[in-house]
Design a protein around this motif. Structure first.
Motif, PDB file in Angstrom:
ATOM      1  N   ASN A  48      37.632  40.040  43.813  1.00 38.33           N
ATOM      2  CA  ASN A  48      38.082  40.341  45.546  1.00 38.33           C
ATOM      3  C   ASN A  48      38.464  42.002  45.430  1.00 38.33           C
ATOM      4  N   LYS A  49      38.065  42.087  47.046  1.00 41.31           N
ATOM      5  CA  LYS A  49      37.759  43.647  46.512  1.00 41.31           C
ATOM      6  C   LYS A  49      39.010  44.435  45.830  1.00 41.31           C
ATOM      7  N   LYS A  50      39.870  43.899  47.295  1.00 40.31           N
ATOM      8  CA  LYS A  50      41.349  44.382  46.996  1.00 40.31           C
ATOM      9  C   LYS A  50      42.077  44.763  46.028  1.00 40.31           C
ATOM     10  N   PHE A  51      41.546  43.239  45.113  1.00 41.85           N
ATOM     11  CA  PHE A  51      42.347  43.465  43.689  1.00 41.85           C
ATOM     12  C   PHE A  51      41.869  44.518  42.498  1.00 41.85           C
ATOM     13  N   MET A  52      40.184  43.983  42.561  1.00 44.08           N
ATOM     14  CA  MET A  52      39.419  44.738  42.226  1.00 44.08           C
ATOM     15  C   MET A  52      39.737  46.889  42.192  1.00 44.08           C
ATOM     16  N   GLU A  53      39.817  46.684  42.933  1.00 41.82           N
ATOM     17  CA  GLU A  53      40.645  48.720  43.623  1.00 41.82           C
ATOM     18  C   GLU A  53      41.532  49.104  42.957  1.00 41.82           C
ATOM     19  N   GLU A  54      42.859  47.394  42.720  1.00 40.28           N
ATOM     20  CA  GLU A  54      44.155  48.179  41.985  1.00 40.28           C
ATOM     21  C   GLU A  54      43.066  47.493  40.339  1.00 40.28           C
ATOM     22  N   LEU A  55      42.571  46.905  39.716  1.00 44.47           N
ATOM     23  CA  LEU A  55      42.625  47.088  38.635  1.00 44.47           C
ATOM     24  C   LEU A  55      41.483  48.208  38.265  1.00 44.47           C
ATOM     25  N   PHE A  56      41.020  48.624  38.995  1.00 43.34           N
ATOM     26  CA  PHE A  56      39.940  50.047  38.313  1.00 43.34           C
ATOM     27  C   PHE A  56      41.198  50.917  38.196  1.00 43.34           C
ATOM     28  N   LYS A  57      41.960  51.521  39.423  1.00 41.37           N
ATOM     29  CA  LYS A  57      43.177  52.793  38.826  1.00 41.37           C
ATOM     30  C   LYS A  57      43.323  52.846  37.672  1.00 41.37           C
ATOM     31  N   PRO A  58      42.859  54.000  37.172  1.00 44.88           N
ATOM     32  CA  PRO A  58      43.371  54.652  36.138  1.00 44.88           C
ATOM     33  C   PRO A  58      44.817  54.025  35.838  1.00 44.88           C
ATOM     34  N   GLY A 294      48.489  41.795  45.319  1.00 49.68           N
ATOM     35  CA  GLY A 294      48.282  41.550  46.572  1.00 49.68           C
ATOM     36  C   GLY A 294      47.287  41.121  47.772  1.00 49.68           C
ATOM     37  N   GLY A 295      45.581  41.508  47.298  1.00 47.14           N
ATOM     38  CA  GLY A 295      44.927  41.245  47.805  1.00 47.14           C
ATOM     39  C   GLY A 295      44.346  39.633  47.706  1.00 47.14           C
ATOM     40  N   LEU A 296      44.722  39.043  47.064  1.00 49.51           N
ATOM     41  CA  LEU A 296      44.701  37.613  46.227  1.00 49.51           C
ATOM     42  C   LEU A 296      44.758  36.596  48.034  1.00 49.51           C
ATOM     43  N   ASP A 297      44.084  36.246  47.967  1.00 49.68           N
ATOM     44  CA  ASP A 297      43.928  34.912  48.716  1.00 49.68           C
ATOM     45  C   ASP A 297      43.409  33.719  47.633  1.00 49.68           C
TER      46      ASP A 297
END
Lengths: 381, 336
Positions: A48-58, A294-297
């Motif tokens: 999921n795009k949002k999930f990945m965005e969060e994951l890749f934050k340092p 948060g982005g998880l559906d």
């Protein structure tokens, strides 16, 4: 330590989870369309795009508990259900597999090739679904962009961070024991033979030079092992031969996978200390986790398909026995997310907490409903 | 050549960190102290000379002078200065210095940590005492912090920050030989493999820079003016500290080298790597040919263990100790 470890940990563990679920779905003869739906739903949620965005934050690596909760949610992102014992076993297998891969990587940078092996396999699972494939490719490109040019020292730091996460885990996995890559004491076999890593010479040679850089003499010494020249370097591109086999699916031959709980008590003292100590950051972790999700559906199982249960053990009896016999020091103590009175001022967090609570309740009732339906279906057969 | 002795059990296993073993022999009390890092905890054990009595202590990483922290310890090492011995811990938050038995913390230095986490990790790593009451500690930004240590008390001050490295410091070492004729006092190295040679003093002077050859240098020692460097490729290289000339190149290990140590009196070198092997070498200098040589003496295999710490237990090199990732013991060997 390294702030870039979490994406690699998550993707590799997720990949192992998919290998195991795929094998269990086939072993339990779950109908093809249902099995495919499970795999698709989980992969869609994972990437999921949002999930990945969060994951890749340092960020710092999550604690074992926090990460386990993420995977609990991920495993239940579809119509499939897992009992506690099966979920525990699934997580044990996932973590020991990745621990093995990290330890055996010839160079720290090869952890990226291991990640690519998992990604390649994930793409295979959803090759018929172009939209999900797109999502996965996006993440693949991000991995390449962020990690390909990291220096070796940074990869070693990532590796050291991962090894701290896996420290003192010595759960014996029967597939590893059978293949003789793990000893009966739970430690992995580190061979002193085989190809040396790329960029390393076979040990045994000493060269002496004079002050002008000319070689004066050469001597040899016994290497103490049986080493051969390195293999060619694997590909770090979107497509290519990774060369390294670590991270490829070792469950493709259907074999029952058991984990042994005994024999780990030697290190359980330190393990217990980690699990039992009160975590002052627990609340903060919950918030971070909620943000991450948060982005998880989350698929409400109240869909067209009734839920079904996947068992990581050969029989239901075995699963029940495993639940009873699991030593307390190895319990994962999953965090139960409940709405707290002193909500964060962050609106999004509060909303997520609220949504989550709803989902949590929904899936609880669905669980029993799923069981009933299953029982009904069994009765009909 | 060497035989394995009874291991010393430690309270928790060793973490996979460079140079994860520090040894302090206390001959007058017939004791040896050992420290091994596990996550945010430092395991200390003191062993009696007869090998029968052990006492354990655990130190935790701190944030400031009091608050216990979950921040990970990168390295711990005893620094032997002319008038005192301090135990130095480096972590993700800062640098802690204790009296040698770990009983009292005498100094705390906080690292600059950005408000929002950046992709670059922040930590301190690399510890060495340098001639003239200095303790040098490296950081992830490549800076070398030089601390001035009084002969007693807590009035330790940051005297200088040396900015020569651009990559995270991996290791620092001071001249092991007590002979004053050697000009170079200190060598530092980083993730890129660059080696910097220094002269200690009120103002540290950069004597030489030995360029990297493409591999991370994870461990370094300095003995009689010879820089001994252990690399990610498994190679050990010997350089002249002042001129940078490479004396020797050894294809020593099949994996990343994690630890080096030198027995100052005999010139024996100890190397430990991820390949499970610990090797003993002999260093020698030839004044006529103006070269340095290295020969292999002995290899021990610690089956299925990735070595993360290796240290001689005395100046002669007649005994050494080894730690490995996930191992809850310190393995010891003595010369036969």
């Amino acid at each position: 330590m390294s702030m870039r470890t979490l994406p690699l940990l998550f993707i590799n563990l997720g990949g192992e989870m998919l290998y195991i679920l795929d094998q269990r779905l086939r072993a339990q003869n779950i109908p093809g369309d249902k099995a495919k739906k499970v795999m698709n739903d989980i992969i869609t949620t994972m990437f999921n795009k949002k999930f990945m965005e969060e994951l890749f934050k340092p960020q710092e690596l999550y604690s074992k508990k926090a990460l386990r909760t993420v995977f609990d949610r991920l495993a239940h992102a579809s119509i499939m259900r897992l009992n506690q014992a099966s979920m525990d076993k699934l997580y044990d297998l996932m973590t020991m597999a990745f621990k093995y891969q990290v330890l055996l990587c010839p160079r720290p940078k090869d952890i990226l090739l291991v990640s690519f092996n998992h990604m390649d396999a994930i793409k295979e699972f959803i090759r018929d679904s172009p939209s999900i494939l797109n999502q996965v490719d996006e993440t693949f490109r991000q991995l390449i962009e962020i990690y390909s040019c990291l220096p070796a020292g940074e990869f070693q730091l990532i590796r050291q961070t991962l090894l701290i996460f896996f420290q003192d885990m010595h759960i014996r996995v029967s597939i590893f024991l059978k293949d003789k890559v793990q000893n009966s004491n739970g430690r992995f076999v580190l061979p002193t033979s085989g190809p040396v890593p790329c960029g390393t010479e076979i040990p045994g040679l000493i060269r002496i030079f004079n002050c002008n850089g000319e070689e004066l003499k050469r001597t040899e010494f016994p290497s103490g092992g049986h080493y051969t020249s390195s293999l060619r370097e694997g590909s770090f591109d979107l497509y290519g031969d990774r060369v390294i086999k670590l991270g490829t699916n070792m469950y493709s031959v259907s074999r029952p996978v058991e984990t042994h709980m005994s024999g780990t008590s030697k290190n359980s003292a330190s393990h217990t200390k980690e699990n039992a100590s009160p975590n002052p950051l627990a609340k903060e972790e919950l918030n971070l986790l909620a943000r991450l999700l948060g982005g998880l559906d989350i698929k409400k199982p109240v869909d067209v398909d009734p839920g079904f249960r996947v068992n990581l053990f050969a029989t239901d009896e075995e699963e029940q026995e495993a639940a009873v016999l699991r030593p307390p020091e190895l319990s994962y103590q999953v965090i139960n997310i409940q709405a707290t009175q002193d909500q964060q001022t962050n609106d999004m967090l509060a909303r997520i907490m609220g949504e989550f609570k709803e989902d949590g309740q929904a899936s609880q009732s669905m669980l029993s409903k799923g069981d009933d339906l299953l029982a009904m279906m069994d009765g009909l057969e | 050549m060497y035989r394995k002795e009874k291991s010393i059990q430690i309270k928790s296993s060793a973490s996979a960190l460079y140079s994860n073993l520090s040894v302090l022999p206390i001959p007058e009390k017939s004791l040896t102290y050992f420290t091994v890092v596990h996550g945010n905890v430092l395991n200390m054990v003191s062993a009696s000379g007869d090998g029968l009595n052990f006492s354990h202590r655990q130190l935790q990483s701190k944030e400031g002078s009091i608050t216990a922290s979950s921040s990970l310890i990168m390295q711990a090492s005893w620094c032997v200065l002319p008038s005192r011995v301090l135990l130095v811990l480096t972590s993700q938050k800062g640098i802690q210095m204790y009296e040698s038995d770990g009983s009292i913390m005498v100094y705390w230095h906080a690292l600059d940590i950005p408000e929002t986490p950046s992709a670059q990790a922040v930590f301190a790593r690399g510890i060495a005492a340098a001639r003239g009451n200095f303790i040098c500690v490296g950081t992830s930004s490549g800076s070398l912090l030089v601390f001035d240590v009084p002969s007693k008390g807590t009035n330790i001050t940051l005297s200088e920050v040396l900015e020569e490295h651009r990559e995270p410091i991996t290791d620092i070492a001071s001249e092991v030989s007590s002979n004053k004729e050697y000009i170079a006092d200190l060598v530092s190295t980083d993730d890129s493999g660059l080696l910097c040679v220094w002269k200690a003093g009120e103002d540290f002077k950069l004597l030489n820079k030995i360029p990297a050859y493409g591999c991370t240098c994870s461990s370094v020692m300095l003995w009689t003016g010879i820089v001994v460097a252990g690399y990610s490729s498994g190679q050990i290289r010997l350089y002249d500290a002042l001129s940078g000339v490479m004396y020797a190149e050894v294809n020593a290990h099949a994996r990343w080298i994690y630890a080096l140590d030198i027995a100052s009196d005999s010139g024996k070198l100890l190397s430990g790597a991820e390949d499970s092997l610990v090797r003993i070498w002999k260093l020698s200098k030839s004044t006529e040919t103006n070269t340095a040589e290295i020969e292999h003496l002995h290899t021990e295999c610690v089956t299925d263990i990735q070595i993360c710490g290796a240290k001689f237990c005395d100046g002669e090199g007649s005994a050494f100790a080894v730690t490995g990732y996930d191992l809850s013991e310190i393995i010891r060997y003595t010369q036969i």
